[in-house]
Design a protein around this motif. Structure first.
Motif, PDB file in Angstrom:
ATOM      1  N   UNK A 176     -37.362 -69.851  25.575  1.00  0.00           N
ATOM      2  CA  UNK A 176     -38.046 -68.988  24.606  1.00  0.00           C
ATOM      3  C   UNK A 176     -39.306 -69.660  24.074  1.00  0.00           C
ATOM      4  N   UNK A 177     -39.195 -70.957  23.764  1.00  0.00           N
ATOM      5  CA  UNK A 177     -40.347 -71.692  23.235  1.00  0.00           C
ATOM      6  C   UNK A 177     -41.445 -71.821  24.292  1.00  0.00           C
ATOM      7  N   UNK A 178     -41.068 -72.152  25.534  1.00  0.00           N
ATOM      8  CA  UNK A 178     -42.056 -72.296  26.605  1.00  0.00           C
ATOM      9  C   UNK A 178     -42.805 -70.986  26.827  1.00  0.00           C
ATOM     10  N   UNK A 179     -42.087 -69.870  26.835  1.00  0.00           N
ATOM     11  CA  UNK A 179     -42.730 -68.571  27.014  1.00  0.00           C
ATOM     12  C   UNK A 179     -43.693 -68.270  25.870  1.00  0.00           C
ATOM     13  N   UNK A 180     -43.290 -68.616  24.643  1.00  0.00           N
ATOM     14  CA  UNK A 180     -44.172 -68.414  23.486  1.00  0.00           C
ATOM     15  C   UNK A 180     -45.422 -69.286  23.599  1.00  0.00           C
ATOM     16  N   UNK A 181     -45.231 -70.550  23.981  1.00  0.00           N
ATOM     17  CA  UNK A 181     -46.371 -71.462  24.124  1.00  0.00           C
ATOM     18  C   UNK A 181     -47.336 -70.965  25.202  1.00  0.00           C
ATOM     19  N   UNK A 182     -46.785 -70.444  26.297  1.00  0.00           N
ATOM     20  CA  UNK A 182     -47.651 -69.950  27.371  1.00  0.00           C
ATOM     21  C   UNK A 182     -48.432 -68.710  26.919  1.00  0.00           C
ATOM     22  N   UNK A 183     -47.782 -67.827  26.173  1.00  0.00           N
ATOM     23  CA  UNK A 183     -48.490 -66.642  25.665  1.00  0.00           C
ATOM     24  C   UNK A 183     -49.644 -67.034  24.750  1.00  0.00           C
ATOM     25  N   UNK A 184     -49.501 -68.165  24.079  1.00  0.00           N
ATOM     26  CA  UNK A 184     -50.543 -68.609  23.146  1.00  0.00           C
ATOM     27  C   UNK A 184     -51.593 -69.487  23.815  1.00  0.00           C
ATOM     28  N   UNK A 185     -51.455 -69.683  25.139  1.00  0.00           N
ATOM     29  CA  UNK A 185     -52.385 -70.545  25.875  1.00  0.00           C
ATOM     30  C   UNK A 185     -53.559 -69.742  26.432  1.00  0.00           C
TER      31      UNK A 185
ATOM     32  N   UNK B 275     -40.606 -71.634  35.063  1.00  0.00           N
ATOM     33  CA  UNK B 275     -40.503 -70.486  34.161  1.00  0.00           C
ATOM     34  C   UNK B 275     -41.864 -69.807  33.998  1.00  0.00           C
ATOM     35  N   UNK B 276     -42.909 -70.606  33.836  1.00  0.00           N
ATOM     36  CA  UNK B 276     -44.256 -70.047  33.683  1.00  0.00           C
ATOM     37  C   UNK B 276     -44.745 -69.440  34.991  1.00  0.00           C
ATOM     38  N   UNK B 277     -44.523 -70.131  36.104  1.00  0.00           N
ATOM     39  CA  UNK B 277     -45.025 -69.654  37.392  1.00  0.00           C
ATOM     40  C   UNK B 277     -44.325 -68.388  37.861  1.00  0.00           C
ATOM     41  N   UNK B 278     -43.025 -68.271  37.563  1.00  0.00           N
ATOM     42  CA  UNK B 278     -42.250 -67.129  38.056  1.00  0.00           C
ATOM     43  C   UNK B 278     -42.035 -66.055  37.007  1.00  0.00           C
ATOM     44  N   UNK B 279     -42.331 -66.369  35.758  1.00  0.00           N
ATOM     45  CA  UNK B 279     -42.024 -65.447  34.670  1.00  0.00           C
ATOM     46  C   UNK B 279     -42.886 -64.212  34.681  1.00  0.00           C
TER      47      UNK B 279
ATOM     48  N   UNK C  64     -43.978 -91.949  31.304  1.00  0.00           N
ATOM     49  CA  UNK C  64     -43.846 -90.562  30.875  1.00  0.00           C
ATOM     50  C   UNK C  64     -43.938 -89.610  32.060  1.00  0.00           C
ATOM     51  N   UNK C  65     -43.450 -88.395  31.856  1.00  0.00           N
ATOM     52  CA  UNK C  65     -43.628 -87.303  32.818  1.00  0.00           C
ATOM     53  C   UNK C  65     -44.489 -86.241  32.158  1.00  0.00           C
ATOM     54  N   UNK C  66     -45.263 -85.531  32.970  1.00  0.00           N
ATOM     55  CA  UNK C  66     -46.112 -84.488  32.396  1.00  0.00           C
ATOM     56  C   UNK C  66     -46.266 -83.344  33.384  1.00  0.00           C
ATOM     57  N   UNK C  67     -46.626 -82.194  32.860  1.00  0.00           N
ATOM     58  CA  UNK C  67     -47.089 -81.086  33.690  1.00  0.00           C
ATOM     59  C   UNK C  67     -48.152 -80.346  32.884  1.00  0.00           C
ATOM     60  N   UNK C  68     -49.282 -80.064  33.535  1.00  0.00           N
ATOM     61  CA  UNK C  68     -50.368 -79.322  32.900  1.00  0.00           C
ATOM     62  C   UNK C  68     -50.512 -78.005  33.639  1.00  0.00           C
ATOM     63  N   UNK C  69     -50.306 -76.908  32.928  1.00  0.00           N
ATOM     64  CA  UNK C  69     -50.418 -75.569  33.507  1.00  0.00           C
ATOM     65  C   UNK C  69     -51.717 -74.928  33.008  1.00  0.00           C
TER      66      UNK C  69
ATOM     67  N   UNK D 145     -50.174 -78.162  28.012  1.00  0.00           N
ATOM     68  CA  UNK D 145     -49.876 -79.557  28.352  1.00  0.00           C
ATOM     69  C   UNK D 145     -48.484 -79.897  27.836  1.00  0.00           C
ATOM     70  N   UNK D 146     -47.573 -80.246  28.762  1.00  0.00           N
ATOM     71  CA  UNK D 146     -46.198 -80.597  28.407  1.00  0.00           C
ATOM     72  C   UNK D 146     -45.941 -82.043  28.816  1.00  0.00           C
ATOM     73  N   UNK D 147     -45.431 -82.838  27.883  1.00  0.00           N
ATOM     74  CA  UNK D 147     -45.170 -84.265  28.133  1.00  0.00           C
ATOM     75  C   UNK D 147     -43.772 -84.602  27.644  1.00  0.00           C
ATOM     76  N   UNK D 148     -43.039 -85.382  28.448  1.00  0.00           N
ATOM     77  CA  UNK D 148     -41.701 -85.840  28.064  1.00  0.00           C
ATOM     78  C   UNK D 148     -41.506 -87.271  28.559  1.00  0.00           C
ATOM     79  N   UNK D 149     -40.370 -87.875  28.201  1.00  0.00           N
ATOM     80  CA  UNK D 149     -40.047 -89.211  28.699  1.00  0.00           C
ATOM     81  C   UNK D 149     -40.008 -89.215  30.222  1.00  0.00           C
ATOM     82  N   UNK D 150     -40.387 -90.333  30.822  1.00  0.00           N
ATOM     83  CA  UNK D 150     -40.396 -90.446  32.276  1.00  0.00           C
ATOM     84  C   UNK D 150     -39.030 -90.738  32.850  1.00  0.00           C
TER      85      UNK D 150
END
Length: 387
Positions: A207-216, A240-244, A300-305, A221-226
């Motif tokens: 739910x949060x990822x979808x909300x963040x994408x709508x506001x993009x 989720x973003x690519x297929x949603x 760290x791990x990251x993904x930039x959409x 930019x998503x970053x988490x521990x590696x």
């Protein structure tokens, strides 16, 4: 200065304990997974016991085993004291990771000058400082969202040099405790750094990822521990973003992976026989506390959409491990545009002097300027990476 104003007992031990806890933390177990484990345990117990157990005793045995073997996830509640400990433990490393992610955008699109940024799970404000260091006065508005009022107070104090009042060093920063869900207002850059892993369930994260994408508007930019858990979480968000498919999208522009993946295919690190975390390392100078003076490295791990057409993306292979330099050849582990991982042994004789020199000065996380994987046909060099 803030730690001197509010001295904490055994602050060094608290910092180390929180650092270790955050790094080793797992995602919460989903109810479906828990039910599956319970069913499997029940079956095993029935097979082991010669005499049939009563339903009550069987349920008790299953619950007892689950309590001992299941990871007990707990939500962290950041009060004033724990917020200070988090600042001392994670602000510098968090800054280093996010700054590295922003650098990816800055280096590849130098003309991009964002004006607005939203940070979900803003904590002590390391994203603000990293963004300001990257784009400076271009950014006119920062929206910082964090459920902890103590964290927001601390972030605001840090912007004012540790004082309650005064002019903030970075102007245009606004704080709020709740994520605005309306898609009408978008931000050029939306960030979530080390925050998705703090959410209590996969449904909540989705739910949060979808909300963040709508506001993009441009970049998410998503970053988490590696770690494996951090990487898997980011790949779930990516998919989720690519297929949603949103019901009523106000912004119909599709999304594509800007970095680090050179493709939108399944992550080859996750589908390998032995799954590995796709992570990167960023060296940095830590906040110079008495216990914290030597240079460090943030893994760290990251993904930039990004919004737009994938055809505009730079589809060069990504170096996914430290480059091994050997006499007259270089070992590079690559994630390629065809969705495969490749171990390339690059030599001047086989691949050309330009590519060889480029590979030799490249680092973990860089793109290697090769158009097709066929240009990296295996070299005849017999040496192994351990040689």
């Amino acid at each position: 200065m803030l730690l001197l104003q509010d001295p904490l007992p055994n602050v060094e031990k608290q910092v180390q304990a929180l650092t270790n806890y955050l790094w080793s933390r797992h995602l919460p177990v989903e109810p479906e997974e828990l039910q599956q484990r319970a069913a499997e345990l029940e079956k095993k117990l029935l097979e082991k016991t010669a005499s049939a157990l009563t339903e009550k005793r069987l349920r008790g045995a299953v619950l007892s085993t689950l309590r001992k073997t299941t990871y007990h996830w707990q939500e962290l509640s950041y009060d004033k004291g724990l917020s200070l400990v988090y600042m001392a433990a994670r602000m510098d490393g968090g800054f280093a990771a996010v700054f590295r992610a922003f650098h990816e955008i800055k280096a590849r699109i130098p003309k991009f000058q964002p004006q607005t940024l939203m940070d979900f799970g803003s904590g002590t404000g390391s994203v603000i400082w990293a963004a300001h260091s990257t784009w400076g006065q271009s950014l006119r508005e920062y929206m910082c969202v964090d459920s902890s009022a103590a964290m927001l107070d601390l972030a605001e104090k840090l912007l004012k040099g540790g004082l309650e009042s005064g002019e903030p060093y970075v102007p245009g920063v606004f704080f709020r405790q709740f994520l605005p869900v309306s898609p009408k207002v978008q931000f050029d850059v939306v960030v979530s750094a080390f925050s998705l892993s703090e959410l209590p369930s996969k449904a909540h994260r989705s739910e949060v990822v979808q909300t963040l994408w709508r506001k993009t508007n441009r970049f998410l930019v998503l970053v988490e521990n590696g770690t494996k858990a951090g990487h898997r979480l980011l790949m779930d968000a990516r998919d989720l973003v690519l297929k949603g498919k949103e019901k009523c999208p106000l912004d119909p522009r599709p999304g594509f992976v800007f970095a680090p993946c050179p493709h939108e295919l399944p992550c080859p690190q996750l589908t390998a026989s032995k799954p590995l975390a796709c992570s990167f390392a960023q060296a940095y100078h830590p906040i110079p506390f008495s216990w914290n003076k030597n240079p460090k490295e943030e893994k760290f791990s990251m993904v930039i959409l990004a919004r737009g057409s994938p055809e505009k993306a730079q589809r060069w292979p990504r170096i996914t491990q430290p480059v091994l330099k050997r006499p007259r050849h270089v070992h590079c582990h690559l994630c390629c545009p065809d969705g495969q991982v490749q171990h390339a042994v690059i030599t001047a004789n086989k691949h050309g002097r330009d590519l060889y020199r480029c590979a030799r000065v490249s680092s973990w996380g860089d793109l290697l300027p090769v158009v097709t994987p066929t240009q990296l046909a295996p070299s005849s060099t017999p040496d192994s990476p351990e040689s």
